[in-house]
Every structure is written in structure tokens, then in C-alpha cells.
Design an enzyme around this catalytic site. Structure first.
Site, short mmCIF file in Angstrom:
data_model
loop_
_atom_site.label_atom_id
_atom_site.label_comp_id
_atom_site.label_asym_id
_atom_site.label_seq_id
_atom_site.Cartn_x
_atom_site.Cartn_y
_atom_site.Cartn_z
CG HIS A 308 4.62 9.46 2.15
ND1 HIS A 308 4.70 10.63 1.42
CD2 HIS A 308 3.43 8.91 1.88
CE1 HIS A 308 3.57 10.77 0.74
NE2 HIS A 308 2.78 9.75 1.00
CG ASP A 365 -1.14 2.26 1.87
OD1 ASP A 365 -0.30 2.88 1.19
OD2 ASP A 365 -2.35 2.23 1.61
C1 SDX Z 1 1.10 5.75 -0.79
O1 SDX Z 1 2.92 9.89 -2.88
C2 SDX Z 1 1.85 9.77 -2.16
O2 SDX Z 1 1.27 10.73 -1.69
C3 SDX Z 1 1.35 8.33 -1.96
C4 SDX Z 1 0.21 8.11 -0.98
C5 SDX Z 1 -1.09 8.75 -1.47
O3 SDX Z 1 -1.94 9.04 -0.62
O4 SDX Z 1 -1.27 8.86 -2.72
O5 SDX Z 1 0.55 8.64 0.29
C6 SDX Z 1 -0.12 6.62 -0.81
O6 SDX Z 1 1.51 5.27 -1.82
C7 SDX Z 1 1.82 5.55 0.52
C8 SDX Z 1 3.12 4.71 0.35
C9 SDX Z 1 2.74 3.24 0.31
N1 SDX Z 1 3.96 2.40 0.01
C10 SDX Z 1 4.54 1.65 0.95
O7 SDX Z 1 4.22 1.59 2.13
C11 SDX Z 1 5.69 0.79 0.40
C12 SDX Z 1 6.90 0.87 1.34
N2 SDX Z 1 7.48 2.22 1.24
C13 SDX Z 1 8.58 2.42 0.35
O8 SDX Z 1 8.57 1.63 -0.79
C14 SDX Z 1 8.92 3.90 0.15
O9 SDX Z 1 8.99 4.47 1.38
C15 SDX Z 1 8.03 4.75 -0.75
C16 SDX Z 1 7.79 4.13 -2.08
C17 SDX Z 1 6.73 5.03 -0.10
C18 SDX Z 1 8.77 6.08 -0.95
O10 SDX Z 1 9.90 5.78 -1.67
P1 SDX Z 1 11.01 6.91 -2.00
O11 SDX Z 1 10.52 8.27 -1.67
O12 SDX Z 1 11.49 6.65 -3.38
O13 SDX Z 1 12.10 6.62 -0.94
P2 SDX Z 1 13.38 5.72 -1.21
O14 SDX Z 1 12.95 4.39 -1.73
O15 SDX Z 1 14.35 6.53 -1.99
O16 SDX Z 1 13.88 5.50 0.29
C19 SDX Z 1 14.82 6.37 0.91
C20 SDX Z 1 15.60 5.44 1.84
C21 SDX Z 1 16.25 4.26 1.11
O17 SDX Z 1 17.36 3.85 1.88
P3 SDX Z 1 18.84 4.44 1.47
O18 SDX Z 1 19.04 4.17 -0.01
O19 SDX Z 1 18.79 5.93 1.80
O20 SDX Z 1 19.80 3.68 2.34
O21 SDX Z 1 14.70 4.85 2.80
C22 SDX Z 1 14.67 3.45 2.60
C23 SDX Z 1 15.22 3.18 1.22
O22 SDX Z 1 15.78 1.88 1.14
N3 SDX Z 1 13.27 3.05 2.71
C24 SDX Z 1 12.82 1.93 3.29
C25 SDX Z 1 11.43 1.98 3.21
N4 SDX Z 1 11.06 3.11 2.58
C26 SDX Z 1 12.20 3.76 2.27
N5 SDX Z 1 13.48 0.91 3.87
C27 SDX Z 1 12.70 -0.07 4.37
N6 SDX Z 1 11.36 -0.09 4.34
C28 SDX Z 1 10.68 0.91 3.76
N7 SDX Z 1 9.37 0.89 3.72
#
Ligand code: SDX
Length: 430
Positions: A308, A365
Site C-alpha cells: 500500500h 483487497d
Molecule cells: C487499493 O491509495 C489507496 O488508499 C488505495 C486503496 C483505497 O482504499 O482507495 O487502499 C485501495 O488500491 C489497495 C491496493 C490494491 N492493489 C494491490 O493489491 C496491487 C498490489 N500492490 C502493489 O501494486 C502496490 O503495493 C501498490 C500499487 C498498492 C502500491 O504501490 P507503490 O506505493 O507505488 O509501491 P511500489 O510499487 O513503489 O513498491 C515499493 C516496493 C517495490 O520494490 P522495490 O522497487 O523497492 O524493490 O515494494 C514492492 C515494489 O516492487 N512491492 C511489491 C508489492 N507491492 C509493492 N512487490 C510484490 N508484491 C506487491 N504487491
């Protein structure tokens, strides 16, 4: 520590003072509204991870502590006799409704549950397997053709009327899109039923057989919708605000929010989580393989339902939904192997250094789909359920911006990295 009044920014020989603003929970913002005028420079913050777009009094999140409050009330306090319509009113009007106010709002929802008959024919224009989010966005936009007087709002009553129409009809649209996909007759709303029971009636009743929701199902779905109701400046809410900042009407703004919510990184994740768990169950993927792929940058795979932008601790909604999914399955006597797989996956991820280092926890989710499956809602409708829940949040945020006389049209800047001055080359010389 008292917050200083200003920040000092030095660019080359120039130093300027930038005022600081502080929120009621101690959050500090650097006001850069004069930055470009004073220095010619803009800030650069793709995806706005460090940028406050507005002040807001609706929802407070502390991502480090896993705190979520609606108008100051912690979300776990809504678990006892959850009433989604009461929380919708709280978000939009800033306080809990009195008995007569809630009664009046409920009556407006009942009065506006039906769609204009001309709108029913729109469903025939969609392919039978059309994505429900596409239908939802189109039909909410179409509502502005029938309620064109909801362009601007003069008072609370007009906002309440528009909110009642939107919140009530989004449920009917969702149910009708499900009925159409499954070749079932549309079931008209039943004025004797309350919000969730009426939705489930429109989804699952037949002309010769009324669906009566069990109390536990009604309660679980009210809580599900409450937990999705608002979440400050997330992607879809920011979309609603940006569209509304051009003075586009409430329906057009919320229809845009549906589009943003649809993405698998946002509300669409609740569908992606079930797809992922199904793949593990069918043997197409082991939990260990899932974690391995999630850690492999080149795999393009993410552990859906994890991580998140704001929560660097447990998403408080995930905790409640996890407990609720257990309770609903037990009450309905439903065995869902996906719940066990989800719990194992969570346990493994929370012990894995990659996830620990990045503070990746289950988000809203991760467990939400388990509850919807138990109720019998098909996976393609999951993100629509998220949208039904989020609608009061979008309306409250749109209204907060609409009522703020200092609101200006949203128009970010950029850093240009394209060609410098270039002359046109006639075709004969290319
Ligand atoms: C919602 O914003 C809100 O409030 C949203 C929400 C709401 O109520 O409106 O809470 C609802 O959208 C919840 C999120 C649902 N999405 C998912 O579950 C999809 C999986 N999650 C990721 O795609 C991600 O965690 C996000 C999109 C939720 C957040 O992305 P960010 O903040 O841009 O984080 P990032 O991609 O920069 O990740 C930071 C690090 C990265 O690794 P490094 O580059 O540091 O090595 O964490 C890793 C990412 O690769 N990472 C994950 C991951 N989420 C982040 N690695 C594996 N699996 C994941 N799910």
C-alpha cells in the site's frame, strides 16, 4: 516539538521562505503555491507520493500506525450493527445523522432506487459479457442526462438529493448488469427493504421466489461497504476531485472515479487476488512460487492484495475483513479453500525478508473477495462492489472541494524532456 512557521529553500544564490501548514493530527505540509512565481522552478513528484493536493476534514489515515478514521471515528467502531447509509451520511455531512435525518435520507434512497425506464434499454446495447465496471461508468454518466439539474449545488438538501440518487441507483445498475449478463429478468427494487437487502433482492430474487438475505449476510455486506467508503486522496478519489475541479458535474466526476478504480493496482486488485488464489488452488502456482515471482523484478508479478502507498503497517480494513470472512463462512456453512490459501500466503509473506523490508502487508483487497464469494457475488462484480462502497467517499470529497471557494482547476506542471526548437521538414525532404 513545535513546528516552525516556514521552510527555507535555497536554489543557487537564492533563498526563499515557504510557509508550513499543519493539520489537526500534526501532519506538516510545505506550501509551495508561490514557488514558481518566486524561483521559476516547479517541484517534481511523479505519482504524488510526497504531494498534498488539498486539505480535507473527511478521512484521516496514519499509515505507520495502521489508523483509519471517518470524520474522526475509528473504523472498528462501525463493526457493531454496521449501517452503510448512516456512514455515507456521516462522510458527506461531517457528523452522525440524527434519527429523523437518517430516516429522511433512507426515504430518499428508497424513492430513487428505480432507474428511468429509458435507462433500462441501455443495458441491451452492451454485449452480454460486457465488463460491469464499463457498464457502471457509462450508466453513472448517463444519469447526468436524466438529472441534468445536478450541475451545481446551492444547499445541503440538493447535495442530499443528488447523493441519494447516486448511492441508490448505483446499486440498481450493478444488479441489472448482473441480471443482464446471466439472462435473468430485472427485479425492481422493493421499497420495503433497506439498502443492502434491496440490493441482494435485485441480484438474486426471481419473480416467483423472493431472496431473503440472512442477517449475517446483510451485516457482512454493510460492513464491507463501510470499510470501502472513503480513503482520503487515493487514485480514484483524486480523479473525482480533478474532474470536479473543472466544475464538471457530480455524475461525470464519479463516472471518472469508476474508471480509475477499475485498474488492478487499485480497486481491481480484489479480482486479481481471487485469480491469484485460484491459480494456487488449481496447482498452476504454489504459494512459494507466488512469493518467488513477487520478488523477481522481471516477472511483472505482484502479490495482489499486498502492499500500500500509505499503510506501512497492517491495513486496519484487512484485519476486520479477515475476521469477518471467517465469521461469514462459518455462519453460512461455506468451506472456501481460497481462505486457507490466503491465510497461508499471508503467513509466509509476513515472514519473508523481502516483504518485511518493504513493509508489505495485506490491504483491503486481500480478504474482501472471500466474503463476496461466500455471499454468491461473482468475481467479475467484485470491483463494482468496491465502487458501491466508495461512492459516498467520492461524493463527500467532491462536495468538500465544490464548497471550497478557493478551489481552482487542477492543472499540474511538467519537466519537458523532448526536442528543442525543430523546423518542419517538407515531405520531399524526409
Ligand atoms: C487499493 O491509495 C489507496 O488508499 C488505495 C486503496 C483505497 O482504499 O482507495 O487502499 C485501495 O488500491 C489497495 C491496493 C490494491 N492493489 C494491490 O493489491 C496491487 C498490489 N500492490 C502493489 O501494486 C502496490 O503495493 C501498490 C500499487 C498498492 C502500491 O504501490 P507503490 O506505493 O507505488 O509501491 P511500489 O510499487 O513503489 O513498491 C515499493 C516496493 C517495490 O520494490 P522495490 O522497487 O523497492 O524493490 O515494494 C514492492 C515494489 O516492487 N512491492 C511489491 C508489492 N507491492 C509493492 N512487490 C510484490 N508484491 C506487491 N504487491
Amino acid at each position: 516539538m513545535t513546528t516552525p512557521k516556514a521552510a527555507t529553500l535555497t536554489i543557487g544564490e537564492q533563498s526563499i521562505e515557504l510557509p508550513l501548514i499543519e493539520g489537526t493530527e500534526g501532519e506538516v505540509g510545505i506550501d509551495i503555491s508561490q514557488l514558481r512565481a518566486k524561483t521559476g522552478a516547479v517541484t517534481f513528484d511523479p505519482a504524488f507520493g510526497n504531494t498534498g493536493a488539498c486539505t480535507s476534514a473527511i478521512t484521516f489515515i496514519d499509515g505507520e500506525k495502521g489508523i483509519l478514521r471517518y470524520r474522526g471515528i475509528p473504523i472498528d467502531q462501525f463493526q457493531k450493527s454496521p449501517n452503510f447509509i448512516e456512514v455515507a451520511w456521516l462522510l458527506i455531512f461531517g457528523r452522525l445523522p440524527k434519527k429523523d435525518e437518517l430516516q429522511r435520507f433512507s426515504e430518499k434512497l428508497t424513492a430513487h432506487a428505480h432507474l428511468h425506464e429509458a435507462m433500462k434499454h441501455h443495458f441491451e446495447g452492451f454485449p452480454v459479457n460486457a465488463p460491469p465496471m464499463a457498464i457502471l461508468s457509462a450508466m453513472i454518466n448517463a444519469m447526468s442526462c436524466f438529472d441534468e439539474h445536478f450541475g451545481r449545488f446551492e444547499d445541503d438538501e440538493q447535495i442530499e438529493d443528488a447523493a441519494a440518487r447516486l448511492i441508490s441507483r448505483v446499486r440498481t445498475i450493478a444488479a441489472y448488469s448482473y441480471r443482464r449478463t446471466n439472462g435473468l429478468p430485472f427485479m425492481y427494487p422493493d421499497p420495503s427493504l433497506r439498502y443492502v437487502a434491496n440490493f441482494l433482492h435485485m441480484m438474486f430474487s426471481m419473480p416467483y421466489n423472493q431472496y431473503i438475505a440472512e442477517d449475517e449476510v446483510d451485516e457482512a455486506l454493510n460492513l464491507f461497504l463501510i470499510l470501502h467508503a472513503d480513503h482520503e486522496q487515493n487514485c480514484s478519489t483524486s480523479t473525482v476531485r480533478v474532474v470536479g475541479s473543472s466544475q464538471a458535474n457530480l455524475f461525470a466526476s464519479c463516472a471518472a472515479g469508476v474508471g480509475a478504480l477499475w485498474g488492478p493496482l487499485h480497486g481491481g486488485a480484489n479480482v486479481a487476488v481471487i485469480d491469484m488464489l485460484e491459480k494456487i488452488r488449481s496447482g498452476g502456482l504454489s504459494a512459494e512460487k507466488c512469493l518467488e515471482l513477487a520478488k523477481d523484478k522481471n516477472s511483472g508479478f505482484k502479490l495482489m492484495g499486498f502492499g500500500h502507498r500509505v499503510y506501512k503497517n497492517f491495513d486496519p480494513r484487512a484485519k476486520i475483513l479477515k475476521a469477518q470472512s471467517d465469521k461469514v463462512l462459518k455462519k453460512l456453512g461455506v468451506q472456501d479453500p481460497l481462505l486457507e490459501i490466503a491465510q497461508e500466503l499471508e503467513e509466509a509473506a509476513l515472514k519473508d525478508q523481502y516483504f518485511v523490508d518493504r513493509k508489505l502487508y495485506p490491504n483491503v483487497d486481500f480478504y474482501s473477495g472471500i466474503i463476496l464469494r461466500a455471499i454468491g457475488i461473482p468475481v467479475e462484480m467484485f470491483t463494482v462492489m468496491f465502487a458501491i462502497g466508495r461512492l459516498p467517499g467520492w461524493i463527500s470529497q467532491w462536495r468538500e472541494q465544490h464548497d471550497d471557494t478557493s478551489t481552482r482547476i487542477a492543472r499540474p506542471r511538467q519537466i519537458y524532456t523532448g526536442n528543442t526548437l525543430t523546423d518542419y521538414t517538407p515531405m520531399s525532404e524526409r
